[in-house]
Each structure stands twice: as structure tokens, then as C-alpha cells.
Design a protein around this motif. Sequence first.
Motif, PDB file in Angstrom:
ATOM      1  N   ARG A  76       0.835  -1.194   0.000  1.00 42.50           N
ATOM      2  CA  ARG A  76       0.000   0.000   0.000  1.00 42.50           C
ATOM      3  C   ARG A  76       0.874   1.249   0.000  1.00 42.50           C
ATOM      4  O   ARG A  76       0.404   2.337  -0.286  1.00 42.50           O
ATOM      5  N   GLU A  77       2.103   1.074   0.393  1.00 46.44           N
ATOM      6  CA  GLU A  77       3.093   2.157   0.348  1.00 46.44           C
ATOM      7  C   GLU A  77       4.356   1.571  -0.247  1.00 46.44           C
ATOM      8  O   GLU A  77       4.818   0.523   0.210  1.00 46.44           O
ATOM      9  N   PHE A  78       4.913   2.213  -1.268  1.00 39.94           N
ATOM     10  CA  PHE A  78       6.152   1.698  -1.836  1.00 39.94           C
ATOM     11  C   PHE A  78       6.902   2.811  -2.547  1.00 39.94           C
ATOM     12  O   PHE A  78       6.328   3.823  -2.938  1.00 39.94           O
ATOM     13  N   ALA A  79       8.203   2.590  -2.682  1.00 39.67           N
ATOM     14  CA  ALA A  79       9.068   3.583  -3.332  1.00 39.67           C
ATOM     15  C   ALA A  79       9.133   3.305  -4.823  1.00 39.67           C
ATOM     16  O   ALA A  79       9.230   2.155  -5.243  1.00 39.67           O
ATOM     17  N   GLN A  80       9.051   4.360  -5.614  1.00 39.12           N
ATOM     18  CA  GLN A  80       9.260   4.260  -7.049  1.00 39.12           C
ATOM     19  C   GLN A  80      10.444   5.138  -7.431  1.00 39.12           C
ATOM     20  O   GLN A  80      10.694   6.160  -6.809  1.00 39.12           O
ATOM     21  N   ALA A  81      11.129   4.725  -8.477  1.00 35.06           N
ATOM     22  CA  ALA A  81      12.208   5.542  -9.043  1.00 35.06           C
ATOM     23  C   ALA A  81      11.882   5.749 -10.515  1.00 35.06           C
ATOM     24  O   ALA A  81      11.897   4.793 -11.284  1.00 35.06           O
TER      25      ALA A  81
END
Lengths: 465, 465
Positions: free
Chosen positions: B132-137
Motif C-alpha cells: 500500500r506504500e512503496f518507493a518508485q524511481a
Amino acid sequence: MARVTPLSGFPEWLPDGRIVEQHVLDVLRRTFELHGFAGIETRAVEPLDQLLRKGETSKEVYVLRRLHDETDDAAGAASSDRGDKQLGLHFDLTVPFARYVLENAGRLAFPFKRFQIQKVWRGERPQDGRFREFAQADIDVVGAGDLPYHFEVELPLVMAEALGALREIGVPEVRILVNNRKVAEGFYRGLGLDDVEGVLRQVDKLDKIGADAVAALLVAEQGATAEQARACLELAAISGSDATVIDRVRALAVSYGAGTELLETGLAELGALVEAAARRAPGVVVADLKIARGLDYYTGSVYETVLVGHEQLGSICSGGRYDTLASDGKNTYPGVGLSIGVSRLVSRLLSAGLVAATRGVPTAVLVAVLDEESRDRSDAVAAALRARGIPADVAPTAARFGKQIRYADRRGIPFVWFLGATGEDGATGPDQVKDIRSGEQVDADAGAWEPPAADLWPRVVPAAG
Amino acid sequence: MARVTPLSGFPEWLPDGRIVEQHVLDVLRRTFELHGFAGIETRAVEPLDQLLRKGETSKEVYVLRRLHDETDDAAGAASSDRGDKQLGLHFDLTVPFARYVLENAGRLAFPFKRFQIQKVWRGERPQDGRFREFAQADIDVVGAGDLPYHFEVELPLVMAEALGALREIGVPEVRILVNNRKVAEGFYRGLGLDDVEGVLRQVDKLDKIGADAVAALLVAEQGATAEQARACLELAAISGSDATVIDRVRALAVSYGAGTELLETGLAELGALVEAAARRAPGVVVADLKIARGLDYYTGSVYETVLVGHEQLGSICSGGRYDTLASDGKNTYPGVGLSIGVSRLVSRLLSAGLVAATRGVPTAVLVAVLDEESRDRSDAVAAALRARGIPADVAPTAARFGKQIRYADRRGIPFVWFLGATGEDGATGPDQVKDIRSGEQVDADAGAWEPPAADLWPRVVPAAG
């Protein structure tokens, strides 16, 4: 997507501003790592009941709801019926850290030193001009059961070093103002004022409303006598950066008959902090007996930090010692920590024109493109430069060279690279690189040429203005 | 704070896991910067009406509400009455970037290349096991009005380089699967299937439900004939990493009489991409005609990326070309970009035991403390080491040395430093430093000693297991 309007309280930077912010974050991270702090991140959300444990900030929390649930609400079903815990965005990094420590206590080694650099959110009214989203950089040390006092000396000095490392880019000198809750509590109790929290809350208003108003509030709301109120204000007026400050507090307490054992403990701690700080970071730490800090969980040293010459900005780095923030009933994890308000600091650096980035892109070299057929050759030059750690870009179109140079100039890219021309005999001449600031153009080999170190990456420097 | 339970869908790492994640982020950032991408961050929130422009994801948005407003709601006042726009957390970095470009168009230089590494949030049902929460690059290039095709070749190659730079820590080889919307659209229209979105949506289900079920859906829902459905599936079955793939598509189109000008444009683009990729990053890029990408804003190249040997993880890096994502009515900003799902990648690296950090703290040297009286001397040694860029910590208590060595050992700190003993004559012997792995202990000077380069900072390495 039609017209866009910035959202009040949610700051964003243009690329050159972000370079400043990123540099600040990199310097902080490096200092924290040199001191052995492990970096962690925690999720952005916490259960609402955890966030509301501290009543004072309850009004500032952003509560989350899945849009799906909203739709259900409209149809009459309450979202709390679904068993999903209500979640809110964290408003600081201390509450999530305390939760993280409890959750992982069996897998962490104590004392646990961590740094944490993340955004936090507060649902402030935008008209107050406050940030609703901002980055904080925190360091804390947490012990299992106990935590030696010396960490209360060390942590503000780590922050002094971190902020001091920013001096070279134009960040003003900092002054760390320290106090100790035991001093205030011991003194107030010695005076006969037992609502210590209440007195601290009034004294905390000194900078905002002045001494007379605080005295009036102490009498009206805390039931102090005029003499007790005067004693509180006299204590708050004491400040200094050497051991004499301790003697002055003790003398004041004696004059009011307000000496207590707790006061002596606090004075010993405060004296040790001031003395160690004077030795290890002369001039940075000042004992200031009016520093109260609003939050009720501090139990020992408390810290605030001002930029010298920008005191009206308020504290950019605050914290203190807490004995019982994290506890699972059986074990208690006392800690001490400080938090830098990075967005507030960067915002001031940019808006006051104190610092600037030498350019807004990482690129040191723009490789020009003669025509689309030879783009491959330009790509190969850029790849050769990058392989040696030199940030390089290739012109987006094979426009005439004047336009390609302007492309570099607009972005502050210092060098433009030209491929060697192929003569009628099929032989290719040497490549050339032009410093577009001086106009100097020299033969260059992509496998060997280096830009001056000062031009390799964008730098953050004190602004001329 | 009582018992704590992790929140499903909100991943957090222990310190050694965070070292892995931080390393991945550092490598990505450096690669993006070497290619001239400027780093930006955008606020975490966007107005809800902007987030809901793409119907498909509307169910996944977290809506924000100030707790204060919640209270008012209970009292009957609707928050929308207060003139505050409803805000939601961004669910990707593309929508915020498009808004940022429009908002700052006059202050940005185009083509604008930016990278952006931030958390995003999606209100997925936790039982699906999704984050539900994640890092994107993300990297994107956006032009003003137009954007040359060659960026569609370059951007996946930048990502290939970034992910390739992670091979040395144990990240598996990646394969970038590419397709071109113009090929699919040209082919479908040539077949007489004009609901291109609809056909793409069915074809996108191939991996989940298989060819027969997709064929049935094409007939039942898109009104395709059995022959049209078969043609769509035959197109989707084509893949390959050289120019012959283009010939096979063209031959298929001819056999169904489905050749169109749009198809030819798409094939020329796809062919150029495959050819350039084969030259610049052999074996990495594969044309795969079944790649559809769910989002409707792609108009040219589309990309997905799998970890070889971990294909069931799905795409860890996706994106494409979009012509009209950002437009203010007067100006249009076409772009191309890709997004790495960093949390998904790191989570897999950790859970599959593919990588490991050599230690969980930055510290290379623990300076032992003989007694609290001499802590100052230990602090001075640590300061001298840090001043030369060596991460150092000081033992928290003057416990017996065996315990201090165990403190280092538990954290993976390789070296323990001992102050020289002071003899009865007042002379101090040399300091010593012990490699606690080998037990070797040698005289050392804090102003000169260096740890081996491999021990200076924690490293991320392929895991043994």
C-alpha cells in the motif's frame, strides 16, 4: 489537466532548489553515518490511536481513508465496520520510531543509534503560512532499560557538526540552546509550584507574549504568588555558555529557598553538557533556562537551535531526553534525540538568497550532434564520459551549433563537446571540447579528458546576493 | 504504547535491509545523474479531481482529511464547505510530474529530463498481499510541443544501465520487453477492430487467463470474429530481439490483409528500438508483441521489465511514450518515461536471500572506553577517525573489554580501538586496533590508520544462501 495552482503549505522546489536540498540531505546523512547512526525509514502512516496519544497535536493529523470506503460511507456503511484500523499520516518521526523500536526490539542491538530522514505531515491551517508537508532529519539513541547520560552531551554535538558542515555552502552559524527539565522541575517544586507542566507551558510563551504577560498568566492560571512568578521569570532570564550559569541558577534557588535534590541533579547534568560542549564545539552551545519545549515527554536535557542572524525563524533543530516514550509495559526504552526541520531550513536558505546551486542539472558536458545520422557517435562519446564518472548529456536535436550551445547555456552546463569532422578523405579529425563560459576550445579524447573538479558535479555555494 | 503489530501492505526494513535499499537508491540516482537527469521531488498529495482523471485507478486512492474537519463532520458540517480542495495521496509519480511540468513550464528548460524517487500509496485491499506504500524511481523526458523519437530508444537503455549496475550486488539479469502502441493499434484497425483500448485490455490478460480465454473474450466482448481473435493472438505470440521480429509482424499483417500506415510507422519505431538496443545493450531488450500496459495514455513505445529467473514477480520497471498526459489546453508536453518499483525489487532481493549487507551499521571502528574518566580520550580518537572519513562509534559504557568487543561483534563492526595504557611513570603507550574477525591486533595512530577499503563502509553483496 487545466490550470494548476500551487497548494499552500506543500512546498516544492525547482531543480536548482532541489540540488540545494539534496546537498543538505547528503551532508546530514554523511555526518550521521560517520557517527555510526544506522539509517532507517518507517511507513508514512500510523494507527490513529497511536498518533493521538499526545493530545496537543491531535488537531494537526491528516486522517486517511480509502476512496472505496468513502463511497461506501455515502451509501451508509461506516468504514470502521470493516475492521480496518483508522490510519493517519505521521506528524513527526519520533512517534513512528518509538513504535518501530517496540515492534523490532528483539531484532535490534541496544543502545540503538538511528537516523531517519523523511517527510512528515501536519494538517495546519494554510493561512498560518506553515508547511503542511516537510522533511525532517532526526537522530536518536535509544537504550533498553537505561541510557547513559553522556548521550545527552553527544547528540547535540553531532547536530552541531552536521549543521557546521553546511557552513561552507552559506548556512549561517548555529547556536544550540540547552536546558534541563530537572532544573526547571526541581526549581518550581522548590518554590512550591507543583503543576510543573502548567508552569512550563506559560514560560514557553515568553518569546511570544513577553515577561509581564507570562507573569500574569502564572498568577491567574497556575495560582502562583507574585514572588513565585518573579522567581520563574528570573530563572528563565538566565543564560550563558560556561559553568557560571550553573552557579547563577543555584544562587537564585538559594535566594528563594527553592533548592531541591532534583534541581541539583539537573544542574550537574546541565553543567556537564555546557562544559563538554565548550571544550568540543566552542561557542555553539548556550545554556538558556527559558527553553521549555512544548512536548510533555521530555525528562532531561532539552534543545533548540537557531541560525545566528535568523533567530526570528525559530528553532530549526530541537529535541531532548525522554525516559518513557517507548514502553511495552514490561520494558522501557529511554532515549535522546534531535530533529532538524530540513524544509524550513532549505526554504529559508533559498528565499533569503543565502545559497545557490552552480547549475540546475547534473550534466557537466553536452555532446553536440552534427546530424541525426551521426547521433550514434555522440551517444558513444557520452557513454565513454559517463563510464569515467563524468555526467554527460547528448543534444536532443541536430540543430545548428549555436542553438546547441544555447541549450547548454540555459542549463548551466559548462562544456560542449564537438565530434571531429570527417574529411573528404574519410579520416576523422580530433574531437574538441569548448568551455562555453570562457569560449576556450581544445582538442579532447573522450577516453581521457577530465573537467576541472569544481565543474564535475553541480555544487552548492554561498550566493552572491 | 502497548503491543504493536505490523500493518499489512506497509513494508519496513530492519537496518541491514535499509542498507540494501539505500544502496539500490544510491546506484539508481548516480546512473540517472550521469545521464543528466535532474532530481526533483513533488508533494505527496494532489487534488482528488486530478488523481481521478484516470478511471481505472480511482478505487486505489487514499483520501486525506484533517482530523479537525472530521470532528466538524460529526457535527454536521461538510468539509467541502470550507473551500479546501479534497486531497489524495499520489498513487504514482507520473501524474504529479505532469502537474509539476504544467505548473512550472515557464521556468523549466525543455526537453526536461528528470528523475524522481519517492514513496507512492495505493489503497489496495491488504489481503491481496500488495504494497500500500512503496518507493518508485522514475525517469522521464518531456518536450514542449514535440519530443524526438530517439528518447524512446534511450530511456529504456538508461534503465537497463541502472539495473545492470546492480548486478554486482546480486540483482539478477533483467530483460526489457518492448512493444509499440502504434503496431497494435495499426494491426487491430487493419483487421477491422476499432475498439483498440478494448482489445488491448483483453490481450493484457494473456498471462493471467491464457490464450483460449482471451480469444473467447475478444469474441464475446469486443465482437471479434474467430479469425480476428486468432490474428490478435498470433500477433501477441510474436517476440524476438532482432529485426526479424519486424518482418514476422509485417508478414502476419499481410496474411490477414491488416497492413496500415500506422502499423508501418509503429514497426519502423519498434525496429529502430530493437536494433539500437541490440547494439548498445546486447541481449537486454526483447520485442514482445503481447505487452499492452494497462494505462490508456501511452501512444508509442511501451516497456515492461522482468528479472530473469523471477518472471513470476511481474514487471519491476514499466513505462512508455505518452503524447498528451500533460496539456494545459494551449501547450502539450509529450514525454516518455519508465518507473522502477524499488520496494518490490528490494523486497524480493531480501526475501529471496539474493543480497546481504556486510553489516547493519555504518560504523567501521568501535573505540573502546577504559573508564568513564577517560571517555574524552576515546571521543577524541573517534573524532580524529571521522575527520578522515572513517565512520566511528564510541562504546556506550566502560564495560569490560570482552563486553565491548561483543558490542562490536553483534553489529558487525570489524574493528575495535584500544587507547594506549598510561604507565606508572605517566607515559602513555601506543593505541592499538583489533580486527575482531581475525583477532589480529596492531599498534595504530588515529591520525594515520586506515581500514581496508572493503571495510570502510558497509557493502551490499550477493548473499551466500
